[in-house]
Design an enzyme around this catalytic site. Sequence first.
Site, PDB file in Angstrom:
ATOM      1  N   GLY A  54      35.819  37.328  40.968  1.00 27.32           N
ATOM      2  CA  GLY A  54      35.979  37.266  39.522  1.00 27.32           C
ATOM      3  C   GLY A  54      35.926  38.658  38.930  1.00 27.32           C
ATOM      4  CB  CYS A  81      34.963  39.464  45.836  1.00 28.71           C
ATOM      5  SG  CYS A  81      35.213  41.036  45.023  1.00 28.71           S
ATOM      6  CE1 TYR A  82      30.287  38.265  38.768  1.00 30.38           C
ATOM      7  CE2 TYR A  82      30.688  35.941  39.234  1.00 30.38           C
ATOM      8  CZ  TYR A  82      30.082  36.918  38.466  1.00 30.38           C
ATOM      9  OH  TYR A  82      29.282  36.574  37.409  1.00 30.38           O
ATOM     10  CG  HIS A 169      39.482  39.471  47.783  1.00 26.81           C
ATOM     11  ND1 HIS A 169      39.186  38.436  46.931  1.00 26.81           N
ATOM     12  CD2 HIS A 169      39.080  40.602  47.155  1.00 26.81           C
ATOM     13  CE1 HIS A 169      38.636  38.910  45.826  1.00 26.81           C
ATOM     14  NE2 HIS A 169      38.559  40.230  45.943  1.00 26.81           N
ATOM     15  CD  GLU A 171      40.538  35.541  48.537  1.00 30.91           C
ATOM     16  OE1 GLU A 171      39.804  35.793  49.510  1.00 30.91           O
ATOM     17  OE2 GLU A 171      40.260  35.908  47.381  1.00 30.91           O
ATOM     18  CG  ASP A 227      57.479  19.768  41.286  1.00 30.29           C
ATOM     19  OD1 ASP A 227      57.462  20.120  42.473  1.00 30.29           O
ATOM     20  OD2 ASP A 227      57.205  20.539  40.342  1.00 30.29           O
ATOM     21  CE  LYS A 369      57.841  23.477  43.564  1.00 29.29           C
ATOM     22  NZ  LYS A 369      58.119  22.951  42.228  1.00 29.29           N
TER      23      LYS A 369
END
Length: 513
Positions: A54, A81-82, A169, A171, A227, A369
Amino acid sequence: MNEQIVILDFGSQYTQVIARRIRECNVYSIILPFNTQAKEIAKLQPKGLILSGGPSSVYAKNAPLPDKAIFKMGIPVLGICYGVQLLAHFLGGKVEPGQKREYGKGTLTIKDDACLLFTKLPAALQVWNSHGDKLTKLPKDFKPVAGTENSAYAAIENRARHFYGLQFHPEVVHTPRGKEIIANFVHKICGCGTGWTMHNYVEQAVKAIRDQVGKERVILGLSGGVDSSVAAALLHEAIGDQLTCIFVNNGLLRANEAAIVQKVFGRHFQMKLQYEEATRAFLSKLKGVTDPERKRKIIGKTFIEVFHAAMKRAGKAKFLAQGTLYPDVIESIPIAGNPAAMIKSHHNVGGLPKNMKFELVEPLRCLFKDEVRQLGLELGLPKEIVFRQPFPGPGLAVRILGEVTPSRCEILRNADSIVVEEMKATDWYYKIWQSFAVLLPVRSVGVMGDERSYDYTIAIRAVESQDGMTADWVKLPYDLLEKLSSRITNEVKGVNRVVFDITSKPPGTIEWE
Ligand code: XMP
């Protein structure tokens, strides 16, 4: 209930990426606001908890802080992280502003290879950092398990309580082995299996749809986009003829679009497909209109009218289905300085008159998605629909600068189909976010054979993007551009010049109007 990991969102631009990485490990994950109470989280029986990054400092006045009872839930926690700074803040460590912001690539050296987070990973890894504050004192009963050039506490653990913290990070793609770290957390530390697959989801979703809908009828506005197409296929699997799909041809579609929809949904799936031919209704209202905003308003309003009338013809239905996706429904609390919280999608066509009373069916509302595409393949939809690039609701109208007339639609449709064809032939179509032709209102002088021409210009737009909010223009190879230019000027009557748009977003938007 699916085994799941809960992610508390402290405003990182990467929170959704964390959720997607976990799901790529075949584990379900959800994102909740940072201040969700521990007892609410416990009701979901998560197998683990992740505290996202964050933009704040833990010691700032309005820092977003979680319910401290989350540390007493008895489940594994990973702070990123945060998130690791929160562990320090709540569990007896210390966080201070760093000398300089640590931003960019670093090398992580693993000091304790018994740490489950790093199972089967090499002793040194490339990682991505983006933080200003720094852990200066470990929280109680924690020890460092890996460090970087700038920090001895890049990864920390309290093995007994299953609490872990990463300053970098895992991710993001710039941490190439990060997904394995996340996989280790969810499988080895939280004990999750691999049950979350789109193959399994079909059965679960079919049951949920049947439970919700019972014997009632459902109407779905089918645009032919990914979609609504996947929603249609899923609903059809669940309730067959109780579903009616309404497809509106507004005369602003790409070449063959209407035919593909009729072929796939009408003939192949044998769905109840109500085809509404409304080209004249749209084009007559657009006559003489050149202002982009007025065009959009007219198209939006006409769509509602046409759809409303089509629904009446379709007969009484209790439910309206929509292809809403998970990123549209994640509840988020704006956190100061967080761009992700400020950018809002401006295109969701809520589109129906308020007096129409329907209950909603949203069978894709927990999916990202990429999962929707997998689900589409699972349900037997063809690649040309499942991997279709986004196409705006107002269609070709926002790519025809100036007045939208039948002949100008024709010019653009022909030029655009060459772009699509060549992009697909070279596979570029599937690698990038969008590629299309735009018809400009300028005419210029050219020469063809011995004759002088005075014709329109086509601009080619090709952009790379994650979500349409920002975009980079794509450096298509010269030989592909050459082919596009030569085919368009040779094959499309009314065009004698082709240009390539080299503007990113910002400052340009993706569409020209
Ligand atoms: P812009 O032009 O705003 O587009 O950079 C961002 C993304 O949104 C798509 N787009 C739309 N999609 N209805 C839609 O459903 C619209 O009115 C609309 N306008 C733009 C655009 O194609 C791009 O992917």
